[in-house]
Design an enzyme around this catalytic site. Structure first.
Site, short mmCIF file in Angstrom:
data_model
loop_
_atom_site.label_atom_id
_atom_site.label_comp_id
_atom_site.label_asym_id
_atom_site.label_seq_id
_atom_site.Cartn_x
_atom_site.Cartn_y
_atom_site.Cartn_z
N ARG A 12 -5.31 5.37 -3.21
CA ARG A 12 -5.68 3.98 -2.93
C ARG A 12 -5.95 3.78 -1.44
O ARG A 12 -6.94 3.15 -1.06
CB ARG A 12 -4.59 3.03 -3.40
CG ARG A 12 -4.96 1.59 -3.13
CD ARG A 12 -3.93 0.62 -3.61
NE ARG A 12 -4.43 -0.75 -3.45
CZ ARG A 12 -3.67 -1.79 -3.29
NH1 ARG A 12 -2.36 -1.66 -3.32
NH2 ARG A 12 -4.19 -2.98 -3.14
N CYS A 29 0.83 -1.21 0.00
CA CYS A 29 0.00 0.00 0.00
C CYS A 29 0.86 1.26 0.00
O CYS A 29 0.38 2.33 -0.34
CB CYS A 29 -0.92 0.02 1.20
SG CYS A 29 -2.26 -1.19 1.06
#
Length: 182
Positions: A125, A79
């Site tokens: 994201r 991430c």
């Protein structure tokens, strides 16, 4: 070295990019990834909290651990953008090589934009995953939608690179046209 000995300097120089590009096949050691992703993880976590807090979301951060409502999330290496950074770099370098072989300055400018675009997209994201978790639960965010947000936003990153290239090409063309008219 073998290419230089067999074919000489000109052939080695002509094949410099393909030889460099082969390096993407070899993954960097874990300690290199950790050194690069640790600041990215912290920055992405920091940015996500500072974007969502003023919007009224109950979110807090401790390092790379985020708490949103009753859920606890961890911004991990993936991430933080390392995978997308490597993939975006590989695709962008190949695109730049094919489209702009002669201009090293132009290629350097485009390469310099890869990191900010990758970081921006990874912030998006993480924001998306936080909001999915908040509204639909942890199972939704860690299942199908986790991978889907990654693919959609990686596609966005590639599209942003193409868009930036088109904008720079328009500027370069306009400058060349203005220089020729003068």
């Amino acid at each position: 070295m073998v290419l230089y000995l067999l074919a000489g300097w000109s052939e080695w120089k002509r094949n410099l990019f393909p030889l460099f590009y082969i390096g993407f096949v070899i993954p960097p050691p874990g300690w290199v990834i950790d050194r690069i992703t640790a600041p990215l993880q912290t920055f992405v976590s920091f940015a996500a909290v500072h974007i969502l807090t003023p919007l009224g979301y109950p979110i807090s951060r401790e390092g790379v651990s985020l708490t949103v409502a009753q859920y606890q999330l961890l911004v991990e290496d993936a991430c933080a953008g390392m995978n997308s950074l490597m993939g975006l770099t590989a695709i962008s370098l190949f695109y730049i090589y094919l489209m702009h072989r002669a201009s090293w300055r132009y290629a350097g400018m485009m390469v310099a934009l890869i990191v900010p675009i990758a970081v921006f997209v990874n912030i998006l994201r993480v924001l998306a995953l936080i909001l999915i978790t908040y509204y639909f639960g942890n199972a939704a965010a860690q299942g199908f939608l986790h991978v889907t947000t990654g693919l959609v936003l990686f596609t966005l990153a590639i599209a942003l690179m193409f868009l930036v290239d088109m904008m720079f090409q328009a500027i370069v063309t306009r400058r060349r046209g203005a220089g020729a008219a003068a």
